[in-house]
Scaffold this active site. Structure first.
Site, PDB file in Angstrom:
ATOM      1  CD  GLU A 164      14.139  -5.382  -9.173  1.00  0.00           C
ATOM      2  OE1 GLU A 164      14.577  -4.572  -9.999  1.00  0.00           O
ATOM      3  OE2 GLU A 164      13.069  -5.990  -9.241  1.00  0.00           O
ATOM      4  CE1 TYR A 166      21.631  -6.866  -7.123  1.00  0.00           C
ATOM      5  CE2 TYR A 166      19.617  -6.854  -8.783  1.00  0.00           C
ATOM      6  CZ  TYR A 166      20.459  -7.490  -7.638  1.00  0.00           C
ATOM      7  OH  TYR A 166      20.044  -8.760  -7.553  1.00  0.00           O
ATOM      8  NE  ARG A 214      13.070  -5.523 -13.918  1.00  0.00           N
ATOM      9  CZ  ARG A 214      13.197  -6.443 -13.193  1.00  0.00           C
ATOM     10  NH1 ARG A 214      14.213  -7.322 -13.475  1.00  0.00           N
ATOM     11  NH2 ARG A 214      12.277  -6.879 -12.423  1.00  0.00           N
ATOM     12  CG  HIS A 252      17.179  -7.557  -4.025  1.00  0.00           C
ATOM     13  ND1 HIS A 252      16.241  -8.440  -4.744  1.00  0.00           N
ATOM     14  CD2 HIS A 252      18.042  -7.721  -5.300  1.00  0.00           C
ATOM     15  CE1 HIS A 252      16.395  -8.798  -6.035  1.00  0.00           C
ATOM     16  NE2 HIS A 252      17.323  -8.441  -6.231  1.00  0.00           N
ATOM     17  CD  GLN A 339       8.434 -24.553  -1.104  1.00  0.00           C
ATOM     18  OE1 GLN A 339       7.237 -24.360  -1.061  1.00  0.00           O
ATOM     19  NE2 GLN A 339       8.897 -25.829  -0.727  1.00  0.00           N
TER      20      GLN A 339
HETATM   21  P1  FAD Z   1       0.005 -36.278   0.381  1.00  0.00           P
HETATM   22  O1  FAD Z   1      -0.208 -35.016  -0.147  1.00  0.00           O
HETATM   23  O2  FAD Z   1      -0.207 -36.431   1.688  1.00  0.00           O
HETATM   24  O3  FAD Z   1      -0.836 -37.357  -0.353  1.00  0.00           O
HETATM   25  C1  FAD Z   1      -1.149 -38.655  -0.037  1.00  0.00           C
HETATM   26  C2  FAD Z   1      -2.398 -39.167  -0.506  1.00  0.00           C
HETATM   27  O4  FAD Z   1      -2.502 -40.575  -0.681  1.00  0.00           O
HETATM   28  C3  FAD Z   1      -3.908 -38.417  -0.091  1.00  0.00           C
HETATM   29  O5  FAD Z   1      -4.490 -37.934  -0.987  1.00  0.00           O
HETATM   30  C4  FAD Z   1      -4.296 -39.596   0.693  1.00  0.00           C
HETATM   31  O6  FAD Z   1      -5.944 -39.634   0.439  1.00  0.00           O
HETATM   32  C5  FAD Z   1      -3.844 -40.879  -0.379  1.00  0.00           C
HETATM   33  N1  FAD Z   1      -3.871 -42.160   0.317  1.00  0.00           N
HETATM   34  C6  FAD Z   1      -3.218 -42.405   1.347  1.00  0.00           C
HETATM   35  N2  FAD Z   1      -3.393 -43.831   1.604  1.00  0.00           N
HETATM   36  C7  FAD Z   1      -3.821 -44.416   0.437  1.00  0.00           C
HETATM   37  C8  FAD Z   1      -4.410 -45.635   0.183  1.00  0.00           C
HETATM   38  N3  FAD Z   1      -4.372 -46.807   0.964  1.00  0.00           N
HETATM   39  N4  FAD Z   1      -4.898 -45.890  -1.168  1.00  0.00           N
HETATM   40  C9  FAD Z   1      -5.225 -44.829  -1.797  1.00  0.00           C
HETATM   41  N5  FAD Z   1      -5.025 -43.619  -1.441  1.00  0.00           N
HETATM   42  C10 FAD Z   1      -4.237 -43.237  -0.298  1.00  0.00           C
HETATM   43  N6  FAD Z   1       4.580 -27.948   0.858  1.00  0.00           N
HETATM   44  C11 FAD Z   1       5.390 -27.073   0.102  1.00  0.00           C
HETATM   45  O7  FAD Z   1       6.417 -27.421  -0.468  1.00  0.00           O
HETATM   46  N7  FAD Z   1       5.093 -25.861   0.180  1.00  0.00           N
HETATM   47  C12 FAD Z   1       4.104 -25.144   0.862  1.00  0.00           C
HETATM   48  O8  FAD Z   1       3.863 -23.906   0.603  1.00  0.00           O
HETATM   49  C13 FAD Z   1       3.393 -26.140   1.419  1.00  0.00           C
HETATM   50  N8  FAD Z   1       1.986 -25.697   2.274  1.00  0.00           N
HETATM   51  C14 FAD Z   1       1.425 -26.633   2.648  1.00  0.00           C
HETATM   52  C15 FAD Z   1       0.466 -25.948   3.455  1.00  0.00           C
HETATM   53  C16 FAD Z   1      -0.426 -26.811   4.065  1.00  0.00           C
HETATM   54  C17 FAD Z   1      -1.670 -26.274   4.841  1.00  0.00           C
HETATM   55  C18 FAD Z   1      -0.150 -28.217   3.938  1.00  0.00           C
HETATM   56  C19 FAD Z   1      -1.121 -29.042   5.173  1.00  0.00           C
HETATM   57  C20 FAD Z   1       0.749 -28.835   3.522  1.00  0.00           C
HETATM   58  C21 FAD Z   1       1.633 -28.168   2.552  1.00  0.00           C
HETATM   59  N9  FAD Z   1       2.829 -28.353   2.199  1.00  0.00           N
HETATM   60  C22 FAD Z   1       3.408 -27.402   1.410  1.00  0.00           C
HETATM   61  C23 FAD Z   1       3.198 -29.638   2.210  1.00  0.00           C
HETATM   62  C24 FAD Z   1       2.957 -30.631   0.798  1.00  0.00           C
HETATM   63  O9  FAD Z   1       1.599 -30.270   0.697  1.00  0.00           O
HETATM   64  C25 FAD Z   1       3.162 -31.956   1.015  1.00  0.00           C
HETATM   65  O10 FAD Z   1       4.827 -32.070   1.241  1.00  0.00           O
HETATM   66  C26 FAD Z   1       2.902 -32.924   0.013  1.00  0.00           C
HETATM   67  O11 FAD Z   1       1.540 -32.823  -0.143  1.00  0.00           O
HETATM   68  C27 FAD Z   1       3.216 -34.263   0.276  1.00  0.00           C
HETATM   69  O12 FAD Z   1       3.004 -35.188  -0.812  1.00  0.00           O
HETATM   70  P2  FAD Z   1       2.523 -36.652  -1.036  1.00  0.00           P
HETATM   71  O13 FAD Z   1       2.274 -36.812  -2.369  1.00  0.00           O
HETATM   72  O14 FAD Z   1       3.737 -37.273  -0.573  1.00  0.00           O
HETATM   73  O15 FAD Z   1       1.488 -36.747   0.316  1.00  0.00           O
HETATM   74  P1  NAP Z   2       7.560 -29.121  10.457  1.00  0.00           P
HETATM   75  O1  NAP Z   2       7.857 -27.846   9.673  1.00  0.00           O
HETATM   76  O2  NAP Z   2       8.435 -30.266  10.640  1.00  0.00           O
HETATM   77  O3  NAP Z   2       7.144 -28.415  11.765  1.00  0.00           O
HETATM   78  C1  NAP Z   2       6.535 -29.254  12.632  1.00  0.00           C
HETATM   79  C2  NAP Z   2       6.494 -28.403  14.040  1.00  0.00           C
HETATM   80  O4  NAP Z   2       5.795 -29.054  15.132  1.00  0.00           O
HETATM   81  C3  NAP Z   2       7.712 -27.620  14.593  1.00  0.00           C
HETATM   82  O5  NAP Z   2       7.279 -26.435  15.186  1.00  0.00           O
HETATM   83  C4  NAP Z   2       8.172 -28.650  15.766  1.00  0.00           C
HETATM   84  O6  NAP Z   2       8.848 -27.539  16.369  1.00  0.00           O
HETATM   85  C5  NAP Z   2       6.735 -29.085  16.333  1.00  0.00           C
HETATM   86  N1  NAP Z   2       7.024 -30.368  16.758  1.00  0.00           N
HETATM   87  C6  NAP Z   2       7.653 -31.480  16.185  1.00  0.00           C
HETATM   88  N2  NAP Z   2       7.193 -32.640  17.197  1.00  0.00           N
HETATM   89  C7  NAP Z   2       6.473 -32.180  18.136  1.00  0.00           C
HETATM   90  C8  NAP Z   2       5.832 -32.827  19.218  1.00  0.00           C
HETATM   91  N3  NAP Z   2       6.024 -34.482  19.481  1.00  0.00           N
HETATM   92  N4  NAP Z   2       5.126 -32.208  20.018  1.00  0.00           N
HETATM   93  C9  NAP Z   2       4.845 -31.022  19.891  1.00  0.00           C
HETATM   94  N5  NAP Z   2       5.424 -30.378  18.783  1.00  0.00           N
HETATM   95  C10 NAP Z   2       6.164 -30.719  17.923  1.00  0.00           C
HETATM   96  O7  NAP Z   2       6.071 -29.609   9.874  1.00  0.00           O
HETATM   97  P2  NAP Z   2       4.916 -28.992   9.322  1.00  0.00           P
HETATM   98  O8  NAP Z   2       4.488 -27.597   9.748  1.00  0.00           O
HETATM   99  O9  NAP Z   2       3.764 -29.969   9.811  1.00  0.00           O
HETATM  100  O10 NAP Z   2       5.103 -28.822   7.725  1.00  0.00           O
HETATM  101  C11 NAP Z   2       4.952 -29.828   6.965  1.00  0.00           C
HETATM  102  C12 NAP Z   2       5.954 -29.741   5.817  1.00  0.00           C
HETATM  103  O11 NAP Z   2       5.341 -29.019   4.679  1.00  0.00           O
HETATM  104  C13 NAP Z   2       7.229 -28.996   6.158  1.00  0.00           C
HETATM  105  O12 NAP Z   2       8.404 -29.678   5.887  1.00  0.00           O
HETATM  106  C14 NAP Z   2       6.988 -27.883   5.196  1.00  0.00           C
HETATM  107  O13 NAP Z   2       8.344 -27.780   4.313  1.00  0.00           O
HETATM  108  C15 NAP Z   2       5.851 -27.984   4.376  1.00  0.00           C
HETATM  109  N6  NAP Z   2       5.380 -26.656   4.446  1.00  0.00           N
HETATM  110  C16 NAP Z   2       5.827 -25.441   3.837  1.00  0.00           C
HETATM  111  C17 NAP Z   2       5.332 -24.414   3.740  1.00  0.00           C
HETATM  112  C18 NAP Z   2       5.969 -23.081   3.346  1.00  0.00           C
HETATM  113  O14 NAP Z   2       5.785 -22.151   3.127  1.00  0.00           O
HETATM  114  N7  NAP Z   2       7.060 -23.453   2.393  1.00  0.00           N
HETATM  115  C19 NAP Z   2       4.233 -24.335   4.320  1.00  0.00           C
HETATM  116  C20 NAP Z   2       3.412 -25.348   4.903  1.00  0.00           C
HETATM  117  C21 NAP Z   2       4.135 -26.711   5.068  1.00  0.00           C
HETATM  118  P3  NAP Z   2       9.594 -28.100  17.961  1.00  0.00           P
HETATM  119  O15 NAP Z   2       9.829 -29.573  18.024  1.00  0.00           O
HETATM  120  O16 NAP Z   2      10.302 -27.045  18.464  1.00  0.00           O
HETATM  121  O17 NAP Z   2       8.072 -27.858  18.707  1.00  0.00           O
HETATM  122 FE1  SF4 Z   3      10.164 -20.881  -8.526  1.00  0.00          FE
HETATM  123 FE2  SF4 Z   3       8.844 -22.923  -9.689  1.00  0.00          FE
HETATM  124 FE3  SF4 Z   3       7.961 -22.150  -7.236  1.00  0.00          FE
HETATM  125 FE4  SF4 Z   3       7.573 -20.852  -9.665  1.00  0.00          FE
HETATM  126  S1  SF4 Z   3       6.645 -22.757  -8.939  1.00  0.00           S
HETATM  127  S2  SF4 Z   3       8.199 -19.828  -7.526  1.00  0.00           S
HETATM  128  S3  SF4 Z   3       9.414 -21.237 -10.699  1.00  0.00           S
HETATM  129  S4  SF4 Z   3       9.766 -22.944  -7.622  1.00  0.00           S
END
Ligand code: FAD
Ligand code: NAP
Ligand code: SF4
Length: 668
Positions: A164, A166, A214, A252, A339
């Site tokens: 890695e 080191y 390693r 790294h 994360q």
């Molecule tokens: P949600 O996942 O939004 O779930 C809410 C649920 O509530 C939905 O299934 C909806 O249908 C249901 N619901 C709403 N209202 C009602 C109701 N009245 N009755 C019954 N059901 C209802 N996060 C990461 O940490 N790492 C990532 O790499 C990452 N990648 C992502 C990539 C994408 C493309 C997207 C879209 C999101 C990603 N996220 C990632 C974000 C992550 O998925 C969200 O932070 C997480 O899903 C939030 O969880 P939640 O349970 O609060 O809400």
């Molecule tokens: P986000 O990370 O908060 O990004 C939102 C984007 O929209 C930013 O580029 C923001 O930047 C822009 N924005 C905000 N308000 C706006 C407005 N009124 N008009 C136009 N642009 C606006 O949120 P997200 O991409 O929706 O992701 C949601 C969550 O999912 C994130 O918090 C993230 O942690 C998680 N997630 C994580 C991963 C991962 O790989 N770890 C992958 C996907 C999602 P500007 O204001 O500069 O335009």
């Molecule tokens: Fe790290 Fe847990 Fe994500 Fe695996 S799932 S990479 S152990 S935070």
């Protein structure tokens, strides 16, 4: 027996390891505790879970070897005394444990850092001091002393960290070793340092103490080792007294992903296999092995004799026992997101796990059975709701989970469609089984309102988010799509503007520019990964690097953000660079300082740093963040517990959602 290769015992240095699972070394932040009782509980849980041999996080042999100031050291009897609590805890569970000795070399985040030559690394602000000849000798003595102290502390062995990038690796590679004395120059001189460490360690600790080394088998840096050099070193290490050779992949500072979720499972076991037959001692393979079946297949085809898994055991301490008991589908699978583990460590925070918020908090976060069994409604089956429902039911509550759509998972159903993020589906499989075991009643296709929630003692609202709208003319046009529509398969044109450069904007750009391999299957996926990142799958080049294959992207994509500065700057600490590099390879344009004006048939009209521009595109995809979906929470008022996106949409991620679900359910 299921997984016969994985569960076969292995005799090493007078010890019998109960199976072929090595828990790989991982710094989790508990190493710096004064009292090791928390670390003891953390390792004891993994020993109880069946791991064959645990390896601790890296412990420095001296101050110059610190990863950061005041990092853990094994340099005195007092240090050894402090470790005893954890070796005893592991032994009490029938486990075995080795201490990793890691000298950080020029990666040490400290002005005391040393290296073979005074060459700064691209990932550290400190320029190391070049070790004098005396310094080299005393460093070897410190490695030996550390091993002796580890033995005194009750460890079953040590792992000497030679990969890695080191210190030891820095001596081996001419990339970092420019010395002209006996410790530099030709290869035999450069490998003298690791060979002397091992030879003298073996002499000091005796035969019945496990010595793992390693070895960097694929440096992935220019001027790294050739394959012939690696074989020569491996043979020398065996002769010097090493019992087990572990595989190290990539320094790294390498600009190649080696453990992130976009790396295919078991993507580097071919490297270990190449060394099979060159030495007689058992070989351990590593990187992106996260299920018992993947591990079993690797061992069954003879790529290695043991498998190393680190993060998968953070995600599920009972991984091995579940595999043994035919319960692999109950394993909480590591999704390789980094994360909560690596990203935390690189931000100076204690590690835990996104899918297992109990990890590294074994003594603080404990679950007790509920004193009164209540009727609990959970609304929303995203990560927050799933975590809450499973935890509450396991504590003895009667739980009903309402989900408006026809499947559980919420946004994870979108996340798992992103190329390289298929692992997110494993989390849904895990929660589905966990809820079934705990007796959660799941009502799909049921949008819960006040009427459905009458009669419950407790209501947990986990209704997630709604995507933010732009509020500009033309946003309802046919050429404008939300990220949800795109990821659910809506047709997208060849020229695309993405509004928003957060995690979702980057993921959508990846989705739209991904080149699907001409053939399907694991081999094709691996070949495409190696080609994309310029990894020589035959290891015929120095360091194992070759020119990457960057085919023209299927679409022309521009990602826009309103704020100034580098796009993607807030992505994961240890993975953001991968996303940025990937999109650069796909020729994705990045525009900052955008002010969006309108969308029409011509495309997106905006000003960029004050200059009016027209981005001529066929499709505009809106990824502009999210707003809380809190209608139900507002209706219910203070009587409800609100978690995840429904509570706060800004900076929401699955780590927070899952942790909040577990926390609220632990309190009911
Ligand atoms: P949600 O996942 O939004 O779930 C809410 C649920 O509530 C939905 O299934 C909806 O249908 C249901 N619901 C709403 N209202 C009602 C109701 N009245 N009755 C019954 N059901 C209802 N996060 C990461 O940490 N790492 C990532 O790499 C990452 N990648 C992502 C990539 C994408 C493309 C997207 C879209 C999101 C990603 N996220 C990632 C974000 C992550 O998925 C969200 O932070 C997480 O899903 C939030 O969880 P939640 O349970 O609060 O809400
Ligand atoms: P986000 O990370 O908060 O990004 C939102 C984007 O929209 C930013 O580029 C923001 O930047 C822009 N924005 C905000 N308000 C706006 C407005 N009124 N008009 C136009 N642009 C606006 O949120 P997200 O991409 O929706 O992701 C949601 C969550 O999912 C994130 O918090 C993230 O942690 C998680 N997630 C994580 C991963 C991962 O790989 N770890 C992958 C996907 C999602 P500007 O204001 O500069 O335009
Ligand atoms: Fe790290 Fe847990 Fe994500 Fe695996 S799932 S990479 S152990 S935070």
């Amino acid at each position: 027996m299921s997984h016969p290769h994985l569960l076969a015992p292995l005799d090493v240095a007078g010890h019998t390891l109960r199976n072929r699972v090595l828990m790989g070394s991982m710094h989790v932040g508990l190493e710096e505790d004064r009292d090791y009782s928390r670390m003891a509980a953390y390792f004891a849980a993994r020993a109880r879970g069946g791991v064959g041999l645990i390896v601790t996080g890296g412990i420095a042999p001296n101050r110059a070897g610190w990863l950061k100031p005041f990092a853990a050291r094994m340099a005195s009897k007092r240090d050894a005394d402090r470790h005893r609590v954890l070796t005893e805890a592991v032994h009490a569970e029938g486990g075995k444990i080795a201490m990793q000795i890691l000298h950080a070399g020029r990666y040490g985040y400290s002005p005391l850092a040393v290296a073979p030559s005074r060459i700064k690394s691209p990932i550290s602000p400190f320029t190391p001091w070049a070790l004098s000849k005396r310094g080299v000798e005393s460093t070897i003595d410190d490695f030996v002393r550390s091993s002796e102290l580890a033995r005194e502390a009750g460890y079953d062995g040590v792992e000497i960290m030679g990969s890695e990038g080191y210190l030891i690796n820095e001596f081996i590679a001419r990339h970092t070793n420019k010395r002209t004395d006996d410790w530099g120059g030709n290869y035999q001189n450069r490998i003298r340092f690791p060979l002397e460490i091992v030879r003298r360690t073996r002499a000091a600790v005796g035969k019945d103490f496990i010595v793992v080394f390693r070895l960097s088998m694929l440096d992935l840096v220019p001027d790294g080792s050739t394959w012939d050099e690696i074989v020569e070193l491996a043979r020398g290490l065996e002769e010097a007294g090493v019992d087990l050779l572990n595989t190290g992949i990539g320094w790294h500072e390498a600009r190649v992903p080696t453990i992130a979720t976009c790396v295919p499972r078991g993507a580097f076991t071919w490297v270990t296999r190449k060394l099979k037959g060159e030495v007689g001692i058992p070989l351990i393979t590593s990187n992106r092995i996260n299920t018992p079946q993947v591990a079993e297949d690797i061992l069954a085809r003879g790529d290695a004799d043991m498998v190393s898994m680190a993060r998968p055991l953070l995600a599920d301490p009972d991984f091995v026992n579940k595999a043994r008991d035919g319960q692999s589908d109950r394993i909480n699978t590591c999704i390789a997101c980094n994360q909560a583990c690596l990203d935390h460590i690189f931000s100076n925070k204690q590690a835990t796990c996104l899918v297992n918020p109990w990890a590294c908090y074994e003594t603080e976060r404990t679950l007790t059975p509920a004193t009164i069994s209540k009727k609990v409604a959970v609304v929303g089956a995203g990560p927050a709701g799933l975590s809450a429902a499973a935890t509450a039911a396991e504590r003895g509550h009667k739980v009903v989970l309402f989900e408006a759509s026809e499947r559980i998972g919420g946004q994870f159903n979108l996340a798992k469609t992103i190329p390289g993020k298929g692992e997110f589906g494993e989390t849904l499989r895990y929660f589905e089984n966990r809820m079934a075991d705990a007796g959660v009643e799941v009502r799909l296709g049921t949008r819960a309102g006040e009427a459905e929630l009458a009669g419950f003692d407790e209501v947990i609202v986990a209704t997630g988010i709604t995507p933010r709208r732009l509020g500009i003319p033309g946003e309802d046009g046919d050429n404008v799509l939300t990220y949800i529509e795109v990821l659910n398969g809506a047709p997208v044109g060849e020229r695309v503007a993405i509004i928003g450069a957060g995690g979702i904007g980057f993921d959508v750009a990846e989705f739209l520019t991904h080149q699907h391999a001409a053939e399907s299957g694991d081999d094709a996926e691996l070949a495409a990964f190696l080609a994309e990142w310029g990894i020589d799958g035959e290891h015929t080049t120095r360091g194992g690097l070759k020119a990457p294959h960057d085919p023209p992207p299927p679409r022309q994509v521009t990602v826009c953000q309103r704020s100034k500065g580098k796009l993607g700057a807030r992505l994961g600490k240890t993975t953001g660079w991968i996303h940025r590099a990937q999109l650069k390879k796909r020729q994705v344009a990045m525009w900052a300082e955008c002010l969006y004006e309108k969308i029409d048939g011509e495309g997106l009209h905006l000003t960029v740093a004050g200059t009016p521009r027209l981005l001529e595109v066929d499709t505009v995809v809106v990824c502009a963040g999210q707003l809380v979906n809190d209608g139900l929470a507002t209706e219910l008022g203070e009587s409800a517990h609100v978690i995840g996106g429904a509570k706060k949409a800004g900076e929401l991620d699955a780590k927070r959602a899952i942790a909040e679900g577990a926390e609220v359910a632990a309190r009911l």
